[in-house]
Design an enzyme around this catalytic site. Sequence first.
Site, PDB file in Angstrom:
ATOM      1  N   ASP A  45       0.816  -1.207   0.000  1.00  8.63           N
ATOM      2  CA  ASP A  45       0.000   0.000   0.000  1.00  8.63           C
ATOM      3  C   ASP A  45       0.853   1.261   0.000  1.00  8.63           C
ATOM      4  O   ASP A  45       0.485   2.276  -0.593  1.00  8.63           O
ATOM      5  CB  ASP A  45      -0.936   0.007   1.203  1.00  8.63           C
ATOM      6  CG  ASP A  45      -2.111  -0.948   1.028  1.00  8.63           C
ATOM      7  OD1 ASP A  45      -2.332  -1.416  -0.105  1.00  8.63           O
ATOM      8  OD2 ASP A  45      -2.803  -1.220   2.025  1.00  8.63           O
ATOM      9  N   GLY A  46       2.001   1.211   0.676  1.00  3.94           N
ATOM     10  CA  GLY A  46       2.895   2.368   0.686  1.00  3.94           C
ATOM     11  C   GLY A  46       3.425   2.700  -0.702  1.00  3.94           C
ATOM     12  O   GLY A  46       3.572   3.872  -1.051  1.00  3.94           O
ATOM     13  N   ASN A 122      -5.057   8.435   1.927  1.00  2.00           N
ATOM     14  CA  ASN A 122      -5.378   7.805   3.208  1.00  2.00           C
ATOM     15  C   ASN A 122      -5.822   8.806   4.267  1.00  2.00           C
ATOM     16  O   ASN A 122      -6.947   8.765   4.722  1.00  2.00           O
ATOM     17  CB  ASN A 122      -4.177   7.022   3.738  1.00  2.00           C
ATOM     18  CG  ASN A 122      -4.177   5.577   3.284  1.00  2.00           C
ATOM     19  OD1 ASN A 122      -5.051   5.151   2.549  1.00  2.00           O
ATOM     20  ND2 ASN A 122      -3.187   4.825   3.732  1.00  2.00           N
ATOM     21  N   GLU A 123      -4.910   9.693   4.668  1.00  3.23           N
ATOM     22  CA  GLU A 123      -5.242  10.611   5.738  1.00  3.23           C
ATOM     23  C   GLU A 123      -4.259  11.767   5.827  1.00  3.23           C
ATOM     24  O   GLU A 123      -3.195  11.750   5.212  1.00  3.23           O
ATOM     25  CB  GLU A 123      -5.282   9.904   7.097  1.00  3.23           C
ATOM     26  CG  GLU A 123      -3.927   9.550   7.677  1.00  3.23           C
ATOM     27  CD  GLU A 123      -3.341   8.258   7.205  1.00  3.23           C
ATOM     28  OE1 GLU A 123      -2.174   8.287   6.731  1.00  3.23           O
ATOM     29  OE2 GLU A 123      -4.004   7.208   7.288  1.00  3.23           O
ATOM     30  N   ARG A 148      -7.769  19.834  22.749  1.00  2.00           N
ATOM     31  CA  ARG A 148      -6.460  19.780  23.391  1.00  2.00           C
ATOM     32  C   ARG A 148      -6.043  18.323  23.453  1.00  2.00           C
ATOM     33  O   ARG A 148      -6.811  17.482  23.941  1.00  2.00           O
ATOM     34  CB  ARG A 148      -6.499  20.371  24.801  1.00  2.00           C
ATOM     35  CG  ARG A 148      -6.709  21.873  24.857  1.00  2.00           C
ATOM     36  CD  ARG A 148      -6.866  22.345  26.303  1.00  2.00           C
ATOM     37  NE  ARG A 148      -6.930  23.798  26.398  1.00  2.00           N
ATOM     38  CZ  ARG A 148      -8.050  24.506  26.255  1.00  2.00           C
ATOM     39  NH1 ARG A 148      -9.188  23.874  25.982  1.00  2.00           N
ATOM     40  NH2 ARG A 148      -8.033  25.815  26.359  1.00  2.00           N
ATOM     41  N   ASP A 150      -2.887  15.233  21.742  1.00  2.00           N
ATOM     42  CA  ASP A 150      -1.689  14.952  20.946  1.00  2.00           C
ATOM     43  C   ASP A 150      -1.836  15.374  19.493  1.00  2.00           C
ATOM     44  O   ASP A 150      -0.859  15.768  18.860  1.00  2.00           O
ATOM     45  CB  ASP A 150      -1.356  13.456  21.010  1.00  2.00           C
ATOM     46  CG  ASP A 150      -0.780  13.047  22.350  1.00  2.00           C
ATOM     47  OD1 ASP A 150      -0.564  13.942  23.197  1.00  2.00           O
ATOM     48  OD2 ASP A 150      -0.547  11.839  22.559  1.00  2.00           O
ATOM     49  N   ALA A 185      -5.492  11.071  21.689  1.00  2.00           N
ATOM     50  CA  ALA A 185      -5.266  11.312  23.115  1.00  2.00           C
ATOM     51  C   ALA A 185      -5.726  12.701  23.544  1.00  2.00           C
ATOM     52  O   ALA A 185      -4.935  13.526  24.005  1.00  2.00           O
ATOM     53  CB  ALA A 185      -3.783  11.117  23.450  1.00  2.00           C
TER      54      ALA A 185
END
Length: 264
Positions: A45-46, A122-123, A148, A150, A185
């Site tokens: 996929d990469g 992808n993103e 707020r 990560d 997070a």
Amino acid sequence: MKFAITSKGDAKSNALMHKIRNYLTDFKLTYDENEPDIVISVGGDGTLLYAFHRYSGRLDKTAFVGVHTGHLGFYADWTPDEIEKLVIAIARTPYQIIEYPLLEAIIRYQHGGKETRYLALNESTVKSVDSTLVMDVEIRGEHFERFRGDGLCVSTPSGSTAYNKALGGAILHPSIRALQLAEMASINNRVFRTVGSPLILPAHHTCMLKPVNRPDFLVTIDHLTILHKDVKSIQYRVAGEKIRFARFRPFPFWKRVHDSFVSN
């Protein structure tokens, strides 16, 4: 027909790349790295992500097909022992075009600098350089929350099985024109609150991120990581462009999900 091939770069993938090229030229197809009608990705996929970004300027003219030389991928559906079958299909069989939606990211800068536009298969993620990320999130021009934590991840439906899934996001079928916003997070206590759940936005909705304090961010676009300074806003929406895959046989999405995550 004109074709090009991209390889993962390891010995196995390079050997397959040369084999496919020789077979297709024997069938009188033309090798053309600049203006291919079809791009064959050999690797995983990469490798297909790399091919997508290389040819992102001609998505309406180029279709992609993937050969995986490692684990089964979500974009690569052919195996090395099927090369002869694939070559004959490319040379002699009209293929079906399957289109997947893409993510558009537009980064605007303070002091009127020229905006930067990216496409992601992808993103895209946003993180602070050296501290907690603090971002105001707007949806359709209305303030939604102050995040707020990560970082934030915005994914396409086809990318929902990648980093988004690791963040607890939903898996979306690629036929759905949408984007998904997932938290990394987040800080939630009596003072700071976020929705705490991934958000799925339809194609006609826009998500805007606006810095609250520090204006420098690490932004990823698929496998690329770029430092952006003096950021005024980051806008995400479903892109007008789509990626086109050449299908010579069925490649059911939910079977790929099952084989990747459920099957032993």
